[in-house]
Design a protein around this motif. Structure first.
Motif, PDB file in Angstrom:
ATOM      1  N   ALA A   1       0.824  -1.213   0.000  1.00  0.00           N
ATOM      2  CA  ALA A   1       0.000   0.000   0.000  1.00  0.00           C
ATOM      3  C   ALA A   1       0.856   1.260   0.000  1.00  0.00           C
ATOM      4  O   ALA A   1       0.548   2.238  -0.704  1.00  0.00           O
ATOM      5  N   ILE A   2       1.926   1.262   0.792  1.00  0.00           N
ATOM      6  CA  ILE A   2       2.828   2.432   0.822  1.00  0.00           C
ATOM      7  C   ILE A   2       3.471   2.619  -0.550  1.00  0.00           C
ATOM      8  O   ILE A   2       3.608   3.744  -1.041  1.00  0.00           O
ATOM      9  N   GLU A   3       3.864   1.520  -1.181  1.00  0.00           N
ATOM     10  CA  GLU A   3       4.439   1.599  -2.535  1.00  0.00           C
ATOM     11  C   GLU A   3       3.443   2.232  -3.503  1.00  0.00           C
ATOM     12  O   GLU A   3       3.813   3.077  -4.330  1.00  0.00           O
ATOM     13  N   MET A   4       2.190   1.849  -3.404  1.00  0.00           N
ATOM     14  CA  MET A   4       1.167   2.421  -4.269  1.00  0.00           C
ATOM     15  C   MET A   4       1.030   3.921  -4.031  1.00  0.00           C
ATOM     16  O   MET A   4       0.942   4.718  -4.966  1.00  0.00           O
ATOM     17  N   ALA A   5       1.031   4.316  -2.754  1.00  0.00           N
ATOM     18  CA  ALA A   5       0.903   5.737  -2.428  1.00  0.00           C
ATOM     19  C   ALA A   5       2.099   6.534  -2.933  1.00  0.00           C
ATOM     20  O   ALA A   5       1.948   7.648  -3.440  1.00  0.00           O
TER      21      ALA A   5
ATOM     22  N   MET B   1      15.182  -2.143   8.256  1.00  0.00           N
ATOM     23  CA  MET B   1      14.285  -3.202   8.719  1.00  0.00           C
ATOM     24  C   MET B   1      14.452  -3.451  10.208  1.00  0.00           C
ATOM     25  O   MET B   1      13.472  -3.634  10.938  1.00  0.00           O
ATOM     26  N   LEU B   2      15.694  -3.433  10.668  1.00  0.00           N
ATOM     27  CA  LEU B   2      15.951  -3.718  12.082  1.00  0.00           C
ATOM     28  C   LEU B   2      15.411  -2.619  12.990  1.00  0.00           C
ATOM     29  O   LEU B   2      15.146  -2.868  14.170  1.00  0.00           O
ATOM     30  N   ARG B   3      15.270  -1.420  12.468  1.00  0.00           N
ATOM     31  CA  ARG B   3      14.709  -0.340  13.286  1.00  0.00           C
ATOM     32  C   ARG B   3      13.218  -0.547  13.548  1.00  0.00           C
ATOM     33  O   ARG B   3      12.706  -0.170  14.599  1.00  0.00           O
ATOM     34  N   GLY B   4      12.529  -1.128  12.577  1.00  0.00           N
ATOM     35  CA  GLY B   4      11.085  -1.261  12.707  1.00  0.00           C
ATOM     36  C   GLY B   4      10.601  -2.607  13.199  1.00  0.00           C
ATOM     37  O   GLY B   4       9.461  -2.728  13.644  1.00  0.00           O
TER      38      GLY B   4
ATOM     39  N   PRO C   1       6.782   1.582   8.491  1.00  0.00           N
ATOM     40  CA  PRO C   1       7.335   2.090   7.233  1.00  0.00           C
ATOM     41  C   PRO C   1       8.823   2.366   7.390  1.00  0.00           C
ATOM     42  O   PRO C   1       9.236   3.436   7.839  1.00  0.00           O
ATOM     43  N   VAL C   2       9.616   1.394   7.019  1.00  0.00           N
ATOM     44  CA  VAL C   2      11.051   1.460   7.307  1.00  0.00           C
ATOM     45  C   VAL C   2      11.833   1.967   6.098  1.00  0.00           C
ATOM     46  O   VAL C   2      11.409   1.808   4.956  1.00  0.00           O
ATOM     47  N   PRO C   3      13.000   2.577   6.346  1.00  0.00           N
ATOM     48  CA  PRO C   3      13.887   2.930   5.238  1.00  0.00           C
ATOM     49  C   PRO C   3      14.403   1.664   4.554  1.00  0.00           C
ATOM     50  O   PRO C   3      14.298   0.564   5.089  1.00  0.00           O
TER      51      PRO C   3
ATOM     52  N   ASP D   1      11.224   4.730  -0.862  1.00  0.00           N
ATOM     53  CA  ASP D   1      11.658   4.772   0.532  1.00  0.00           C
ATOM     54  C   ASP D   1      10.390   4.900   1.368  1.00  0.00           C
ATOM     55  O   ASP D   1       9.703   5.919   1.339  1.00  0.00           O
ATOM     56  N   GLN D   2      10.068   3.851   2.117  1.00  0.00           N
ATOM     57  CA  GLN D   2       8.762   3.809   2.769  1.00  0.00           C
ATOM     58  C   GLN D   2       8.623   4.846   3.875  1.00  0.00           C
ATOM     59  O   GLN D   2       7.570   5.467   4.031  1.00  0.00           O
TER      60      GLN D   2
END
Length: 292
Positions: free
Chosen positions: A108-112, A136-139, A128-130, A201-202
């Motif tokens: 969905a974020i990619e679509m937006a 990925m590890l941050r989120g 929504p991670v960088p 970049d999410q």
């Protein structure tokens, strides 16, 4: 309210959908890895369908949809977003909000971020991670369990464990079958593409978005770092906070449907009001002519 089912052919494969058809405005619901559109049955068959057109779909390689014709292309965040865009076009949807769960939230974020006419995002179990591993590890909580999300071939024990992680003790018997049916190539291809940083970049996408965004997570989500959301700077954060559903795990819309559906209804009204206000602003063109 009746729910209608049909299959839409796309360049990625045949996609099965459920659609309440009637309703003031559409909402597209995207499930997570190893699931299917039936995970949203407690929304499709609820009071929400009196006011909103609810559309849930089986991603390629899941449920009653076909496996991807080109797995290496389709089973990526950009490929899945493109597939859903084709489905939306066939349904005549031009601008609509999305409820995305887990992997479905990343799509969905990619679509937006790709300008696909998204008017609002409600994200469950989707930080929504960088791009890349550090992002990925941050989120997400690092654990052996999260490695299941990238494992191509599941044993019967993997299926049971993944079901438990996603739904806790609230699982439906059909959920196990959905996990076992899912094309495992999606898990491996999707995770590699995300780690490579494919797509938008999410984090930047949600922080720069000018649409309402809601984060709804279970207090006991085994995958997601809830503290991550407090560090995000969202322009139109729904009700001014990241929502936490007490007593729920990774799938709050299934585990706590009454409180979740009430929140979703408020969010959809917020999106509708924002769209109406944006429409009024776009039609108001100030005159620069002098009066004679």
């Amino acid at each position: 309210m009746d729910v209608f089912h049909c299959t839409i052919d796309t360049s990625h494969g045949a996609v099965r959908i459920s659609d309440t058809i009637d309703g003031a405005a559409p909402l597209v619901m995207i499930h997570g890895s190893g699931s299917s559109r039936t995970v949203f049955s407690r929304q499709l068959h609820s009071h929400l369908s009196r006011n909103w057109r609810l559309i849930a779909l089986d991603l390629p390689g899941h449920g009653e949809s076909s496996d991807a014709r080109d797995p290496q292309s389709t089973y990526t965040v950009t490929g899945l977003a493109d597939c859903i865009g084709e489905v939306a076009a066939r349904l005549g949807l031009h601008r609509f909000p999305v409820l995305g769960w887990s992997l479905g939230g990343h799509v969905a974020i990619e679509m937006a971020g790709s300008g696909n006419g998204i008017s609002g995002l409600m994200l469950c179990g989707t930080p929504p991670v960088p791009a890349g591993l550090l992002g990925m590890l941050r989120g997400f909580h690092p654990s052996f369990d999260i490695l299941l999300a990238s494992k191509e071939n599941f044993t019967s024990r993997d299926v049971e464990r993944f079901q438990s992680l996603c739904f806790g003790d609230t699982s439906n018997p059909s959920f196990r079958d959905a996990i076992a049916r899912a094309d495992g190539r999606l898990r491996s291809v999707f995770s590699r593409a995300m780690l490579r940083g494919q797509g938008v970049d999410q984090r930047r996408t949600v922080e720069q978005a000018d649409i309402p965004i809601a984060f709804v997570n279970g207090s006991q989500d085994p995958f997601v770092r809830l503290s991550y959301f407090s560090g995000l700077n969202i322009q139109l954060l729904f009700e001014g906070k990241a929502h936490v559903v007490e007593g729920a795990g990774h799938a709050p819309f299934w585990e706590k449907p009454e409180s979740f559906n009430s929140m979703l209804d408020r969010f959809l009204n917020t999106v509708a009001a924002h769209e109406a206000n944006a429409g009024l602003k776009s039609h108001h063109v100030p005159s620069n002519r002098a009066a004679f």
